[in-house]
Design a protein around this motif. Sequence first.
Motif, mmCIF file in Angstrom:
data_model
loop_
_atom_site.group_PDB
_atom_site.id
_atom_site.type_symbol
_atom_site.label_atom_id
_atom_site.label_comp_id
_atom_site.label_asym_id
_atom_site.label_seq_id
_atom_site.Cartn_x
_atom_site.Cartn_y
_atom_site.Cartn_z
ATOM 1 N N TYR A 194 -6.086 5.128 4.536
ATOM 2 C CA TYR A 194 -7.189 5.841 3.901
ATOM 3 C C TYR A 194 -6.714 6.325 2.536
ATOM 4 O O TYR A 194 -5.537 6.184 2.189
ATOM 5 C CB TYR A 194 -7.658 7.018 4.758
ATOM 6 C CG TYR A 194 -6.574 8.040 5.068
ATOM 7 C CD1 TYR A 194 -6.441 9.194 4.305
ATOM 8 C CD2 TYR A 194 -5.673 7.840 6.114
ATOM 9 C CE1 TYR A 194 -5.444 10.136 4.587
ATOM 10 C CE2 TYR A 194 -4.685 8.762 6.401
ATOM 11 C CZ TYR A 194 -4.574 9.903 5.635
ATOM 12 O OH TYR A 194 -3.582 10.811 5.912
ATOM 13 N N THR A 195 -7.615 6.855 1.752
ATOM 14 C CA THR A 195 -7.253 7.427 0.458
ATOM 15 C C THR A 195 -7.448 8.940 0.511
ATOM 16 O O THR A 195 -8.247 9.449 1.313
ATOM 17 C CB THR A 195 -8.107 6.856 -0.683
ATOM 18 O OG1 THR A 195 -9.475 7.248 -0.482
ATOM 19 C CG2 THR A 195 -8.018 5.335 -0.724
ATOM 20 N N ALA A 196 -6.721 9.647 -0.339
ATOM 21 C CA ALA A 196 -6.860 11.107 -0.399
ATOM 22 C C ALA A 196 -8.280 11.494 -0.789
ATOM 23 O O ALA A 196 -8.831 12.485 -0.289
ATOM 24 C CB ALA A 196 -5.847 11.683 -1.392
ATOM 25 N N GLN A 197 -8.901 10.703 -1.665
ATOM 26 C CA GLN A 197 -10.265 10.998 -2.076
ATOM 27 C C GLN A 197 -11.240 10.855 -0.910
ATOM 28 O O GLN A 197 -12.112 11.701 -0.701
ATOM 29 C CB GLN A 197 -10.677 10.072 -3.221
ATOM 30 C CG GLN A 197 -12.092 10.310 -3.739
ATOM 31 C CD GLN A 197 -12.441 9.384 -4.897
ATOM 32 O OE1 GLN A 197 -11.616 8.598 -5.341
ATOM 33 N NE2 GLN A 197 -13.665 9.467 -5.368
ATOM 34 N N ALA A 198 -11.079 9.775 -0.139
ATOM 35 C CA ALA A 198 -11.978 9.562 0.998
ATOM 36 C C ALA A 198 -11.815 10.656 2.039
ATOM 37 O O ALA A 198 -12.788 11.052 2.698
ATOM 38 C CB ALA A 198 -11.719 8.195 1.622
ATOM 39 N N GLU A 199 -10.603 11.171 2.211
ATOM 40 C CA GLU A 199 -10.357 12.194 3.224
ATOM 41 C C GLU A 199 -11.108 13.489 2.920
ATOM 42 O O GLU A 199 -11.321 14.307 3.814
ATOM 43 C CB GLU A 199 -8.865 12.475 3.343
ATOM 44 C CG GLU A 199 -8.503 13.308 4.559
ATOM 45 C CD GLU A 199 -7.026 13.610 4.663
ATOM 46 O OE1 GLU A 199 -6.587 14.068 5.731
ATOM 47 O OE2 GLU A 199 -6.306 13.414 3.668
ATOM 48 N N GLU A 200 -11.527 13.672 1.684
ATOM 49 C CA GLU A 200 -12.293 14.866 1.336
ATOM 50 C C GLU A 200 -13.705 14.824 1.914
ATOM 51 O O GLU A 200 -14.363 15.863 2.022
ATOM 52 C CB GLU A 200 -12.350 15.021 -0.185
ATOM 53 C CG GLU A 200 -10.990 15.281 -0.827
ATOM 54 C CD GLU A 200 -11.081 15.412 -2.335
ATOM 55 O OE1 GLU A 200 -12.220 15.417 -2.857
ATOM 56 O OE2 GLU A 200 -10.035 15.521 -2.987
ATOM 57 N N TRP A 227 0.856 -1.194 0.000
ATOM 58 C CA TRP A 227 0.000 0.000 0.000
ATOM 59 C C TRP A 227 0.888 1.237 0.000
ATOM 60 O O TRP A 227 1.660 1.458 0.926
ATOM 61 C CB TRP A 227 -0.923 0.021 1.224
ATOM 62 C CG TRP A 227 -1.661 1.326 1.384
ATOM 63 C CD1 TRP A 227 -1.497 2.263 2.356
ATOM 64 C CD2 TRP A 227 -2.685 1.826 0.520
ATOM 65 N NE1 TRP A 227 -2.342 3.317 2.168
ATOM 66 C CE2 TRP A 227 -3.084 3.080 1.039
ATOM 67 C CE3 TRP A 227 -3.293 1.358 -0.645
ATOM 68 C CZ2 TRP A 227 -4.076 3.857 0.432
ATOM 69 C CZ3 TRP A 227 -4.279 2.130 -1.242
ATOM 70 C CH2 TRP A 227 -4.662 3.358 -0.709
ATOM 71 N N THR A 228 0.768 2.052 -1.044
ATOM 72 C CA THR A 228 1.610 3.239 -1.188
ATOM 73 C C THR A 228 0.860 4.532 -0.931
ATOM 74 O O THR A 228 1.423 5.615 -1.079
ATOM 75 C CB THR A 228 2.219 3.286 -2.604
ATOM 76 O OG1 THR A 228 1.160 3.304 -3.589
ATOM 77 C CG2 THR A 228 3.111 2.074 -2.849
ATOM 78 N N GLY A 229 -0.421 4.424 -0.555
ATOM 79 C CA GLY A 229 -1.213 5.614 -0.292
ATOM 80 C C GLY A 229 -1.020 6.125 1.126
ATOM 81 O O GLY A 229 -0.126 5.674 1.861
ATOM 82 N N PRO A 230 -1.875 7.069 1.556
ATOM 83 C CA PRO A 230 -1.733 7.650 2.898
ATOM 84 C C PRO A 230 -1.931 6.606 3.995
ATOM 85 O O PRO A 230 -2.790 5.734 3.887
ATOM 86 C CB PRO A 230 -2.841 8.708 2.939
ATOM 87 C CG PRO A 230 -3.228 8.948 1.523
ATOM 88 C CD PRO A 230 -2.983 7.675 0.797
ATOM 89 N N ARG A 231 -1.130 6.719 5.031
ATOM 90 C CA ARG A 231 -1.277 5.864 6.209
ATOM 91 C C ARG A 231 -0.856 6.670 7.434
ATOM 92 O O ARG A 231 -0.063 7.599 7.351
ATOM 93 C CB ARG A 231 -0.451 4.598 6.094
ATOM 94 C CG ARG A 231 1.061 4.813 6.129
ATOM 95 C CD ARG A 231 1.820 3.513 6.284
ATOM 96 N NE ARG A 231 1.716 2.631 5.134
ATOM 97 C CZ ARG A 231 2.036 1.350 5.167
ATOM 98 N NH1 ARG A 231 2.463 0.793 6.306
ATOM 99 N NH2 ARG A 231 1.956 0.597 4.083
ATOM 100 N N MET A 232 -1.379 6.277 8.577
ATOM 101 C CA MET A 232 -1.031 6.932 9.836
ATOM 102 C C MET A 232 -0.649 5.854 10.849
ATOM 103 O O MET A 232 -1.408 4.900 11.060
ATOM 104 C CB MET A 232 -2.212 7.738 10.372
ATOM 105 C CG MET A 232 -1.942 8.495 11.658
ATOM 106 S SD MET A 232 -3.470 9.210 12.345
ATOM 107 C CE MET A 232 -4.103 10.113 10.937
#
Length: 282
Positions: free
Chosen positions: A264-270, A153-158
């Motif tokens: 999470y994804t950048a799109q979902a964070e919107e 997974w290369t997208g946003p993670r915390m």
Amino acid sequence: MDVQDFSLLVTLARTRNITHAAEEFFITQSSVSKRVRHIEKELGIVLLLRSRQGIQFTPAGEIVLGHARTVLHEVNTMHRALKDRQGVVSGTLRVGVSINYAVYRLPAQLRLYRSRYPLVQTQFVTLSSQDVFSRFLAGKDEVAILRGEHSDWTGPRMLLGREPICVITSKEDANRPLREFSQVTRHTDIEMARDITQWMKENHIPPAKSHIAANSTATCMEMVRQGLGWSIVPQICLARFDGCVRPMYFADGTPLMRATYLFYTAQAEELPQVRAFIDMFR
């Protein structure tokens, strides 16, 4: 047809006059007539009859007019609802959560989220980390809370935290060599299974001749508490365990740790409801 067309028809029905309708829309009479002809052509009917006394809707026109009023009512209701919701977090939040995190961490966090955002519909699914990850990749959940690195997974993670993995025994078996009695095992992911195999090899612990396969961490701990064997569990589960707990170390002194992440994804964070959930962990 669009909302303007529906509004024009309702205005014509109220004024019964093309001139008056044109004045209300700040357009010319010819523009109104042209628009009416366009609607009639689109629907394949005659909407209006014109006379010196004004206009009159045909039976087919009355049907269209009834639907036009319904559409305008729904549009106005929608706009009022949107205006009322300005600044209010609502919608649906879908989250996949690993089993241990769901048991030992999530309830308090979910209670806080619901108290802050009561209009959000929350849908949480509790599964193994690998299954949570699969659902997340398939787009079934906007957020995933799972254990392990999942480096693909290369997208946003915390990072939510790291914790030691521990060997547990009953108090009575605290000094008993692990190779001498049964191991209580449970299914885990490939990454953790690999680390455990390496740890056992480096610590010269052969595979147990007999073992108990449990279906959950809670079952493992109860089996150990009853003196039926030893087990390997994450520290997150051990707050109320009254046996012997030993963090695991590799031969070079590196502790065996387990990370928990929020994906999470950048799109979902919107989405406001998703962003509010993520912000709780920042």
